[in-house]
Design an enzyme around this catalytic site. Structure first.
Site, short mmCIF file in Angstrom:
data_model
loop_
_atom_site.label_atom_id
_atom_site.label_comp_id
_atom_site.label_asym_id
_atom_site.label_seq_id
_atom_site.Cartn_x
_atom_site.Cartn_y
_atom_site.Cartn_z
N LYS A 53 0.84 -1.20 0.00
CA LYS A 53 0.00 0.00 0.00
C LYS A 53 0.88 1.25 0.00
O LYS A 53 0.60 2.22 -0.71
CB LYS A 53 -0.93 -0.01 1.22
N GLN A 97 -4.60 -1.22 9.84
CA GLN A 97 -4.36 -2.53 9.22
C GLN A 97 -4.91 -3.64 10.12
O GLN A 97 -4.60 -3.70 11.31
CB GLN A 97 -2.86 -2.73 8.95
N ASP A 120 -10.99 2.80 4.17
CA ASP A 120 -11.23 1.35 4.10
C ASP A 120 -12.73 1.04 4.18
O ASP A 120 -13.13 -0.11 4.07
CB ASP A 120 -10.51 0.65 5.26
#
Ligand code: NAP
Length: 285
Positions: A53, A97, A120
């Site tokens: 990422k 994450q 996200d």
């Protein structure tokens, strides 16, 4: 009857094109989005995902800051760090994450991310907007990538029979909501579903996110179906390390109309949609 040729949907190429488009839109709008990543613990797969990422963000000339916290971090500290980034004017997007170590409550942590920075798409506000079919929120990146790949094979998904295998918060559930938004007829299957093979056999669009290696067998798949394989499982075959998906690829080739590869299918799309959501967050702010 000779077997049909299964088109392999090139997720790498689709993702590269989307990343380039996002980068050029950002340049045109003269914005340089800033992503804040929080990584807790030493999960090796998470470290790889974060590296990918960060590399993609750097390639697009976006800013990234990474906070690494130890696996035994106190929950209060994690919460403080999330809140600080939610309030920081210079940060456009926040990525926590997953998975988190067991002592940390994922929902409590996610709910502290400002919905406008939730690139996200996992906060209750954004998940709620998606479930209600209301535009304007952020949807999770992996399901966005799955729909994109299906649309690479079909210009419109309207009216198609779609089956999603898996109902997780991260993939299956939001994917089913996105497919409804595309006017598909959607079935959601899970570990308690009866006759999975029969359900698979009806699907024109099949999305498999069960986390079970090679769960879906070739003989189950409808002739000509488009198959999007979300699963990723490391395997050692003949002493060689490779990745397999949730679909028995060798059996599906020659039967499905189109198939996403593992690797090189959904994985790269997930990263590309993170950049897309990040740019969107920056533009909205
Ligand atoms: P998850 O949280 O473990 O959810 C799995 C889902 O599949 C659950 O809803 C479960 O049903 C269902 N399921 C399990 N076994 C099944 C079976 N035998 N038949 C039917 N349904 C079954 O997994 P996830 O986070 O959604 O991830 C799924 C897979 O996608 C994993 O392999 C993961 O590594 C991969 N993944 C890939 C990417 C990418 O970027 N490529 C991103 C995220 C995830 P219940 O709800 O009844 O338990």
């Amino acid at each position: 009857m000779s077997p049909r040729e299964t088109v392999i949907i090139d997720g790498k190429a689709e993702a590269a094109a989307l990343r380039a488009k996002v980068a050029s839109e950002a340049r045109r709008a003269a914005v340089r989005p800033h992503l804040a990543i929080i990584l807790v613990g030493e999960d090796p797969a998470s470290h790889v995902y974060v590296r990918n990422k960060m590399a993609a963000a750097a390639e697009a000339d976006f800013r990234v800051s990474l906070l690494r916290l130890p696996a035994d971090v106190a929950e209060a500290r994690l919460h403080r760090e999330i809140v600080a980034r939610s309030e920081a004017a210079e940060i456009d997007g926040i990525l926590l994450q997953l998975p988190l170590p067991d002592h940390l409550d994922r929902r409590a942590a996610l709910s502290l991310i400002a919905p406008g920075k939730d690139v996200d798409g996992l906060t209750p506000v954004n998940a709620g907007l998606l479930a209600q079919g209301v535009a304007g929120g952020f949807a999770p990146c992996t399901p966005l990538g799955c729909v994109h790949l299906a649309k690479a094979a079909h210009r419109s998904l309207e009216g198609m029979e779609a089956l999603v295998v898996g109902r997780s918060e991260l993939v299956g559930r939001p994917l089913a909501a996105l497919l409804l938004r595309e006017d598909c007829t959607v079935t959601a299957a899970h570990s308690r579903s009866r006759d999975l093979a029969g359900l698979v056999g009806r699907a024109e669009l099949l999305f498999v996110a069960a986390g079970v290696a090679e769960l879906v067998r070739g003989s189950w798949v409808r002739e000509g179906a488009t198959v999007v394989d979300v699963g990723i499982h490391p395997r050692v075959v003949g002493g060689e390390r490779r990745l397999v998906g949730d679909v028995a690829r060798g059996e599906v080739l020659g039967r499905a109309g189109a198939l996403t590869p593992v690797p090189g299918g959904v994985g790269p799309m997930t990263v590309a949609y993170l950049l897309r959501n990040l740019l969107e967050a920056a533009l909205r702010r």
